[in-house]
Design a protein around this motif. Structure first.
Motif, PDB file in Angstrom:
ATOM      1  N   TYR A  49      18.554   0.249 -59.628  1.00  9.23           N
ATOM      2  CA  TYR A  49      17.528   0.498 -60.652  1.00  9.23           C
ATOM      3  C   TYR A  49      17.994   1.556 -61.651  1.00  9.23           C
ATOM      4  O   TYR A  49      17.886   1.390 -62.862  1.00  9.23           O
ATOM      5  N   GLY A  72      13.378  -5.953 -59.572  1.00 10.82           N
ATOM      6  CA  GLY A  72      14.315  -5.219 -60.414  1.00 10.82           C
ATOM      7  C   GLY A  72      15.051  -6.157 -61.355  1.00 10.82           C
ATOM      8  O   GLY A  72      15.153  -5.890 -62.560  1.00 10.82           O
ATOM      9  N   TYR A  73      15.556  -7.261 -60.808  1.00  9.43           N
ATOM     10  CA  TYR A  73      16.266  -8.200 -61.665  1.00  9.43           C
ATOM     11  C   TYR A  73      15.346  -8.750 -62.751  1.00  9.43           C
ATOM     12  O   TYR A  73      15.739  -8.862 -63.916  1.00  9.43           O
ATOM     13  N   TYR A  98      12.796  -7.330 -64.006  1.00 10.79           N
ATOM     14  CA  TYR A  98      12.506  -6.274 -64.966  1.00 10.79           C
ATOM     15  C   TYR A  98      13.688  -6.058 -65.910  1.00 10.79           C
ATOM     16  O   TYR A  98      13.530  -5.926 -67.121  1.00 10.79           O
ATOM     17  N   VAL A  99      14.877  -6.053 -65.320  1.00 14.02           N
ATOM     18  CA  VAL A  99      16.055  -5.841 -66.145  1.00 14.02           C
ATOM     19  C   VAL A  99      16.157  -6.924 -67.199  1.00 14.02           C
ATOM     20  O   VAL A  99      16.504  -6.674 -68.349  1.00 14.02           O
ATOM     21  N   PRO A 126      12.158   2.847 -65.011  1.00 18.05           N
ATOM     22  CA  PRO A 126      12.794   2.646 -63.703  1.00 18.05           C
ATOM     23  C   PRO A 126      12.859   3.914 -62.877  1.00 18.05           C
ATOM     24  O   PRO A 126      12.688   3.866 -61.659  1.00 18.05           O
ATOM     25  N   ALA A 183      20.620   0.391 -63.932  1.00 19.74           N
ATOM     26  CA  ALA A 183      20.133  -0.534 -64.952  1.00 19.74           C
ATOM     27  C   ALA A 183      19.452   0.215 -66.083  1.00 19.74           C
ATOM     28  O   ALA A 183      19.475  -0.224 -67.233  1.00 19.74           O
ATOM     29  N   ALA A 184      18.855   1.356 -65.761  1.00 18.70           N
ATOM     30  CA  ALA A 184      18.102   2.080 -66.781  1.00 18.70           C
ATOM     31  C   ALA A 184      19.007   2.939 -67.653  1.00 18.70           C
ATOM     32  O   ALA A 184      18.620   3.343 -68.739  1.00 18.70           O
ATOM     33  N   GLY A 232      12.150  -6.651 -69.149  1.00 16.23           N
ATOM     34  CA  GLY A 232      11.614  -5.379 -69.581  1.00 16.23           C
ATOM     35  C   GLY A 232      10.120  -5.223 -69.376  1.00 16.23           C
ATOM     36  O   GLY A 232       9.498  -4.374 -69.991  1.00 16.23           O
ATOM     37  N   TYR A 279      27.478  -0.662 -60.090  1.00 19.49           N
ATOM     38  CA  TYR A 279      26.968  -1.886 -59.463  1.00 19.49           C
ATOM     39  C   TYR A 279      27.783  -2.253 -58.237  1.00 19.49           C
ATOM     40  O   TYR A 279      27.255  -2.715 -57.219  1.00 19.49           O
TER      41      TYR A 279
END
Lengths: 74, 117, 597, 489
Positions: free
Chosen positions: B50, D181-182, D184-185, B76, B53-54, D188, B12
């Motif tokens: 992304y 993205g945020y 989704y994180v 992702p 995060a995955a 989900g 990150y």
């Protein structure tokens, strides 16, 4: 305006009219007095005359300030 | 403590660093190509986000697994494939614009182009 | 079952047929259309008709009562007279604009709600301007532009008032507003712009003299009288209007006295006459309101006649200034005679229409014991006589001979003037005809001995004053300054203001951001060095010198260090600037969100 | 067949764009009718979708039969359908106009131009039609990439304008991507409806705030909301006129649509109005934009540049209406999407027509144009009057609702801003009226010289619709109000 003589006649008629108008006011019966000067004979005549004179004089004076050449805005 | 943050979440931090570098490229560089490079770095930093995060540590790809196992969220990755396509197309448009600009003005320096136009 | 159509719609819709007709048929149609409208008007039923639901509200196109009927009648009559007067004009556009203009005025009169009123109000403003622009010269273009700007301002004020009212009350109904409050003041402001109440009057005297000869006849009748109508409906008894009106009556006369252009003189006279009506509205008694309606009625007729007379002179003589006119009575006796009927009417000479209407308002002021108002109105009355019945004809038709070879105007013009003159005398001699259509029952008798004698006194002695001082009344070739100075001179200043300081100010947020950005860029060139610079400056400030170095040398060193900060000064880059803006805004938003939660 | 319309509107566009070069290889002249045909199909489908939504309620289409939230969903409610019709209608009309206009301004480039044109149209329709937030990003990029290229075919300066727009657009899209993205994180899911269900538990987490800020800033760039408008004036000024017209009428509006969708559907109105007053700050920014845009428009001499700055101001109106977030203002704001689209497309087409006939861009050189091109200029007047907000035009209806909404919010500053900007708008359009109708051309006799019918017709149609919808404003207002009442508490 026609000849000079006619003018003279008109002039006298006009003066006569002035006098008659004022005189008639003295003979007039008043139904009710609403404003203070309603009782005064000839008030309207005086007021008409002096307001005219006043208007003309004041506006001649104002003209010095307010009147500009015709192309002033161009 | 700090080490934890740095080592556990280093990807990150890299993503933020890359993003800043990208911004610097777009803002600070006069050369249009360098600006485009900045733009690309900026975009790719988001892809890194992304993917990070995955990620699940120790996870595998969720294909061809007979029994339940720890696997990485595939979505992702798929999304980022799309985004990479987009990024590449954008870069292509940008580069072709740069070529047109170079033909038209004979330079890629922004100041000179502004003077010329 | 609908057996009548809102008369405004008849005129507006009818106007669209004009381009399809030719020659004689067109002329017949032009005259027929007002006649049809009149018949339609005649059969209108009292009450509320033509309510159209719109966006959840009722638009009422046919609010009919005695008041709206009185205005309706005179508007249609004037549309007929004006069209007869304009019959020789070949341009369809002028007729079209005139009908649109008159029709929208009628539309306002019969509107029962604010929204349709506003729509007609705006059509009126925008069609009216074409009657000015058809003069097709620079003066009329500029004046029309100013006319529009003022009316757009008035319209916006009106709209704002309407919207506030809608929010406050939830109703669009057009009714009395005399209770005060922001909404009614805004609406009042909008109305007062159209009524040409000083200091919102300058558009009138500015624009009407530049209108086409026939257009001015229409203009003189509708805009201000529509405003009088709406004020009468919404603000009767609103006392401040008495003083506005009285001041306006004198103001109009006073300014008229300064004018050299005959139609500009008449335009200021409109302001004066509307002043009477505004004062009457303010008094709000039955007599005064009747008087206002009656005076609006007669004023339309005689002011139309006066503008027609002035127009006839301009049409045939080609000049419009006292200093260029004179001695026309020999060649235009008919015009002179008809003009004089209008002049005597406006001066309230007995047996002419003005006498039976104006005196109602003046008497109402006496009934209310408003002595100052009476004095002001009477002063204005004397001034009106002086100006319109004496000065204007004297310098136009008599006086020194200008040598202009004028002749009588075309027949249709004379007919229109004749018809108007006939109506003026008819009403003057037989006032019952007018009194019967007034909104309230009339027990007023104009022809009493004292009333006649007093009027005659005022008139004759005013005449005496005129003959004694007529040399002083000689015009100069000059124009008078008025409120319009502000925007005529101001418009240039405004454009400069917008182009230079204001647009710079609009860029200000961007610039502030960019200053920040510049600083960040500067910092970004060599952050460590920058920080050390700040640190060493701080040390220098604290100690007055660097440790182990004399103060003078320290200062020199620091100065050089600032000067030699790496790189050249930061250059601007449009792309980079935009990106920085994004970043800064992003930061602002994020911080803001964080703070508010 | 009918149940596949939501995806068909996209499929038609993508296939159409694919086949354009092939058709162009056969005959270059066929490209333009082909683009018109494709956009007409899209327009017809969108009208049908609107009809269906009004008649039978919201449509949910599952792509490939995959049930959401696993598959991509195309969800159409009244707002979608309304914007769909608007966008497709504008794209179709401008495509007719574009034939001559593009042919004159950038001759010989039909083949790539119309491919991009259809792609742009499809991208925008995709943004509107989709119910999947990542899909929205993809379509946004499809549209944007086409737009960069379309702008770049303009004059010499258009290259830098396009470059600037591309950098800004990419940042915007990346921000949106990051925001997504945020979200989704945290949740989900990428499905909008699903997101809106899962998000409320997470309100209060800072990461949602960051996502919100990213989305707002990203979409503000796309909508050219002041002060992020810097790309817009250059792009609109230097792009070919037909492209300017299309972009002004649709792309910024689609951005606003996305903003509304994200703020009021994905994230709930309560959150953006009360918990985090996003709308509060947005409305002040918009008000600043209204005034600044108008003022900057007055300072312009180039007609297209003036219209572009005017767009900045009008976009401020829309955002102001939306962000005041009461029913009246919201209705006004959404209605202003329609009215601004109609007027601005019309005005840009007129500007293009003037350039087509005379090559003049400076508004002080437009003297005598009223005689030369009477119909075109009449349409211009109608558009401009609508822009000022004079009844009976559609512009009046939307401004009326906006002002009313501002009153409802009891924010007098906004009321003043709305009215003041109307006056400023009047000022900058009057300069044109004055020159067009009263300016005297010294040298030459002016003859009537209208643009070809294929250009004139769209112009006149837009003017007519501006007037007609103004008279029957209750029609769109009814539709919009229906949606607004469903969304706002």
């Amino acid at each position: 305006m026609g000849s000079l003589k006619n003018r003279k006649v008109l002039k006298y008629l006009f003066y006569a009219g002035l006098v008659i108008a004022v005189l008639a006011d003295f003979l007039m019966h008043r139904e009710k007095i609403e404003l203070p000067w309603d009782a005064v004979p000839g008030f309207n005549a005086m007021y008409g005359f002096f307001s005219t004179i006043l208007l003309i004089i004041v506006l001649r004076a104002a003209g010095y300030v307010l009147l500009k050449r015709e192309d002033y805005y161009d | 403590m700090i080490q934890d943050i740095i080592f556990a979440k280093y990807n990150y931090i890299i993503y933020i660093t890359l993003m800043t570098i990208g911004f610097y490229g777009m803002i600070g560089k006069r050369n249009l190509i360098k600006k485009l490079i900045g733009m690309s770095i900026f975009q790719y930093s988001i892809f890194l986000f992304y993917i990070s995060a995955a990620d699940v540590s120790g996870g595998t790809a969720p294909i061809l697994l007979k029994e339940p196992a720890v696997y990485v969220n595939p979505l992702p990755h798929v999304l980022i494939l799309t985004a990479i396509v987009v990024a590449v197309s954008t870069l292509a448009v940008g580069l072709s614009l740069a070529i047109r600009i170079h033909r038209e003005f004979g330079t890629l320096d922004e100041d000179k182009i502004i003077e010329l136009s | 079952m609908i057996d009548w159509v809102p008369p405004g719609i008849v005129l507006i819709a009818g106007a669209f047929l004009i381009p399809f007709l030719k020659g004689r048929a067109k002329r017949a149609y032009l005259l027929l259309l007002p006649v049809i409208t009149f018949i339609d008007l005649f059969f209108m039923a009292d009450g509320t008709g033509w309510a159209v639901p719109f966006m959840g509200y009722n638009l009422v196109f046919g609010q009919v009562d005695r008041l709206s009927m009185a205005f309706g009648y005179v508007f249609v009559i004037m549309a007929f007279i004006g069209m007869l007067y304009a019959l020789h004009v070949k341009e369809d556009g002028q007729h079209f604009a005139a009908f649109l203009y008159a029709g929208s005025a009628l539309g306002v009169v019969f509107s029962g709600d604010f929204l349709s009123l506003f729509v007609f109000w705006e059509i009126m403003a925008f069609s009216g301007v074409f009657l000015i622009w058809y003069s097709r010269d620079k003066a009329s273009r500029d004046a029309g532009m100013r006319y529009l700007l003022v009316h757009v301002f008035g319209g916006l004020s009106l709209l704002a008032g309407i919207v506030i009212r809608l929010v406050n009350t939830g109703s669009l109904e057009f009714g009395s507003l005399a209770h005060g409050g922001l909404d009614s003041y805004l609406i009042l402001l909008g109305f007062m712009v159209n009524a040409a109440v000083p200091p919102l009057h300058a558009w009138l005297s500015d624009a009407y003299p530049e209108a086409t000869i026939t257009g001015a006849v229409f203009l003189s009748a509708f805009t201000t009288k529509t405003a009088v109508y709406v004020l009468l409906r919404a603000f009767s008894g609103f006392e401040i209007l008495i003083w506005f009106g009285a001041a306006m009556a004198v103001f109009g006369v006073a300014y008229a006295l300064l004018q050299n252009d005959i139609r500009r003189l008449l335009a200021y006279e409109i302001i004066s006459q509307v002043g009477y009506m505004i004062a009457g509205i303010g008094m709000g008694t039955m007599l005064s309101l009747n008087g206002v309606t009656a005076h609006a009625f007669t004023h339309i007729l005689y002011k139309g006649l006066l503008f027609m007379g002035a127009g006839a002179v301009i049409y045939t003589a080609g000049k419009r200034k006292f200093t260029e006119l004179g001695g026309l009575y020999r060649t235009m006796p008919l015009t002179l005679g008809l003009y004089m009927v209008g002049a005597l009417s406006i001066s309230a000479v007995p047996f002419f229409s003005g006498f039976v209407s104006k005196s109602m308002i003046v008497s109402a002021s006496a009934h209310e014991h408003l002595a100052p108002v009476w004095l002001l109105l009477t002063l204005a009355s004397a001034g009106t006589f002086l100006l319109v019945a004496l000065r204007l004809p004297y310098f136009t038709f008599f006086g020194k001979d200008s040598g202009i070879k004028a002749k009588e105007p075309p027949v249709n013009m004379l007919l229109a003037m004749g018809f108007a003159a006939f109506l003026n005398i008819l009403i003057g001699v037989y006032p019952a005809i007018l009194y019967n259509i007034l909104p309230f029952p009339v027990d007023y008798v104009p022809y009493t001995g004292e009333h006649i004698v007093w009027t005659v006194q005022i008139l004759l002695f005013t005449a005496l004053g005129f003959f004694l001082m007529r040399d002083k009344l000689m015009s100069q070739p000059a124009i008078s300054l008025d409120i319009d100075w502000i925007y005529r001179k101001g418009s240039r200043a405004f454009m400069w203001f917008v182009e230079k300081p204001l647009s710079a100010a609009a860029q200000l947020p961007v610039r502030i951001f960019l200053r920040i950005a510049d600083y960040l860029m500067w910092l970004g060139k060599n952050p460590t060095r920058a920080v050390s610079l700040y640190a060493s400056t701080a040390i220098f400030r604290l100690l007055g010198r660097f440790p182990g170095m004399p103060p003078h040398a320290s200062e020199k060193l620091l100065e050089n260090a600032w000067k030699n900060y790496p790189g050249e000064p930061v250059k601007k880059s449009p792309v980079g600037d935009s990106v920085i803006l994004v970043l800064i805004l992003m930061a602002v938003y994020a911080i803001y969100y964080y703070i508010v939660t | 067949m009918i149940e596949h319309f939501p995806v068909l509107i996209i499929a038609v566009g993508l296939l159409g764009a694919f086949f354009t070069p092939i058709i162009g290889l056969i005959r270059k002249e066929l490209c333009s009718p082909w683009a018109s045909l494709i956009t007409l199909l899209q327009f017809l489908i969108s009208i049908f979708l609107l009809y269906q939504v009004l008649a039978a309620g919201n449509i949910s289409y599952w792509l490939g039969g995959w049930q959401p939230p696993w598959g991509i969903e195309y969800a159409i409610d009244i707002l979608n359908a309304f914007v769909l019709v608007l966008v497709a209608g504008v794209c179709f009309s401008v495509s007719i106009y574009a034939k001559k206009s593009l042919g004159f301004e950038v001759p010989g480039k039909e083949l790539p131009l119309y491919t991009l044109y259809i792609l742009l149209s499809t991208g925008m329709l995709g943004i509107v039609v989709t119910g999947d937030i990542f899909n929205l990003y993809v379509f946004l990029e499809i549209g944007s990439l086409a737009a960069y290229a379309l702008i770049a075919v303009g004059d010499r300066q258009s290259l830098m304008a396009s470059f600037n727009y591309m950098i800004m657009g990419t940042i915007s899209a990346s921000f949106i991507l990051l925001g997504i993205g945020y979200l989704y994180v945290m949740t989900g899911t990428l499905n909008m409806a699903d997101l809106s269900e899962r998000l409320p538990e997470l309100y209060g987490r800072p990461v949602i705030l960051v996502a919100l800020a990213l989305l707002v800033v990203g979409l503000s760039i796309k909508t050219a909301l002041f002060p992020l408008h810097t790309w817009l004036p250059d792009a609109y000024t230097h792009a070919p006129s037909a492209v300017s017209a299309m972009l002004a009428g649709t792309f910024t509006k689609v951005g606003i649509y996305a903003l509304i969708r994200v703020m009021f559907t994905v994230i709930s109105p309560e959150y953006v109005i009360e918990t985090v007053p996003v709308m509060n700050i947005l409305s002040w920014v918009a008000a600043a934009g209204i005034v600044a845009g108008s003022v900057l428009a007055i300072a312009q001499y180039d007609i297209k540049r003036m219209l572009a700055y005017s767009s900045v101001s009008q976009i401020g109106y829309i955002i102001l209406g939306v962000s005041m977030a009461n029913k009246l203002a919201m209705t006004g704001g959404i209605l202003h999407i329609l009215s601004h689209s109609l007027m601005k497309v019309g005005l840009f087409m007129v500007a293009g027509a003037i350039i087509y006939r005379t090559g003049i861009r400076n508004i002080y050189q437009l003297k005598g144009m009223g005689k030369k091109m009477p119909f075109t200029m009449a349409a211009f007047v109608i558009g401009a009057l609508s822009m000022i907000g004079i009844p009976p035009t559609i512009g009046f209806a939307s401004k009326f609702y906006l002002a009313w909404g501002a009153l409802e919010a009891e924010n007098w500053v906004f009321v003043a801003v709305i009215l003041l900007s109307s006056l400023l708008t009047a000022v900058y359009f009057w300069r044109i009226f004055e020159n067009v109708y009263f300016g005297v051309h010294e040298h030459e006799e002016i003859k009537k010289d209208e643009v070809p019918l294929s250009m004139l017709l769209p112009i006149l149609i837009f003017a007519a619709i501006t007037l007609l919808l103004g008279l029957f404003a209750s029609l769109p207002i009814g539709v919009i109000e229906h949606w607004v009442t469903g969304v706002l508490p």
